[in-house]
Design an enzyme around this catalytic site. Sequence first.
Site: not given
Length: 460
Positions: A13, A24, A47, A290, A441, A449
């Site tokens: 990756a 590019r 993954c 990684d 909610w 909350r």
Amino acid sequence: MAKERLVVVGGDAAGMSAASQARRLKGPAELEITAFERGHFTSYSACGIPYWIGGQVTERDDLIARTPEEHRARDIDLRTRTEVLELDLAGRRVRARDLESGAESWTGYDKLVLATGARPVRPRLPGIGAHGVHGVQTLDDGQRLMATLERTSGRRAVVVGAGYIGVEMAEALLGRGFEVTVLHRGAQPMATLDPDMGGLVHSAMNAMGIRTVARAEVSGVLTDDAGAVRAVTTSDGGEYPADVVVLGIGVEPRTALARAAGLPLGLSGGLLTDLSMRVRDHEEVWAGGDCVEVLDLVAGRTRHIPLGTHANKHGQVIGSNVGGGYATFPGVVGTAVSKVCELEIARTGLRERDALEAGLRFVTATIRSTNTAGYYPGAAEMTVKVLAERRTGRLLGVQIVGGPGSAKRVDVAAVALTAGMTVDQVVSLDLGYAPPFSPVWDPVLVAARKAVSAVRAAGV
């Protein structure tokens, strides 16, 4: 003007994203790109390996975004099955070995990108190298595991470790018809969660038919006469029969090359970079994926958080910078999601342990709700836990465990953490509502909350 030379070490990756982005921005007349990859595959989704093993993804090659041939067609000299053995930073060159022929050669560079990834933790235990014991980090690893699963006649699997890879591989093996036992050292699985939330995962996995054994310290692997695994032993005298063993103990940065070259490493052993992903104090060396540590925006320190999302972003940033542009990677909040069968698991920000280590005073709030309106057909339970800073009410972390539709709610919390919002501000968020998607909610707002109340009750 002389052509620049870019060398990339690592072909998944981060490495190939960097190479592609640099290409590019600069054509072959301006920039020569050479990339080295130890394995057979490039630009793939690690993954996705558990889902290929489990059968949800039918073809291995569906995980590959761009093949070596496609990279070469873009004027990137990509050399697969080639391992870089040495970095000569003073001479600006790398020494590599062709793993098929054994031939070694030096390649010079003007700019160097290190994207060496991480490697599965493999403890030094008797029998750990036996046939049938697998780590799962690369597509080559997945290929070897798949071959074992297809040829073994036994149906007993032991997974060592109960982190993301452990629980995902447990589901994959269960789906293939194996009897699955998960051995883990902690009180609960998923150490990336607080123990109370990990307990929910433990109960759900047992209900699914996955046997989980807590506080299990693996002491060795027993083999048969042919050298294949037959059982895993633990320090308390336990013995768990196995026809295949998957190591899901975690990963560590693959930085032996960097260490030998004297590059700066953090506490976890990951490379240290600046915001441009340039290795600190080394003008012409970048690193990503990684093998690096990244800035935790909540805790304010660097951590090793190995995720494909980060790696691809690192690669884009590096490629922009080495290609003559400018980009930065500001840091992360530690967001991750996973699943085991129908149970979804998510976290972002800090756990209680992380907050304590960072010296933060905090409160917690936990609520149980449903992922849709309670009356809507198919409503599934979900639990949300919130951490907030005691004095300021600043959101510190969110953990979610629940049925389908639960996990991606963590993205709301990730945005709030990145923005430095308080739990008061989170309560006021205008989130989407309709009965098929949420109670009126949303559970994240209900938990926030409750955290507001806890902050007020705690006082200064």
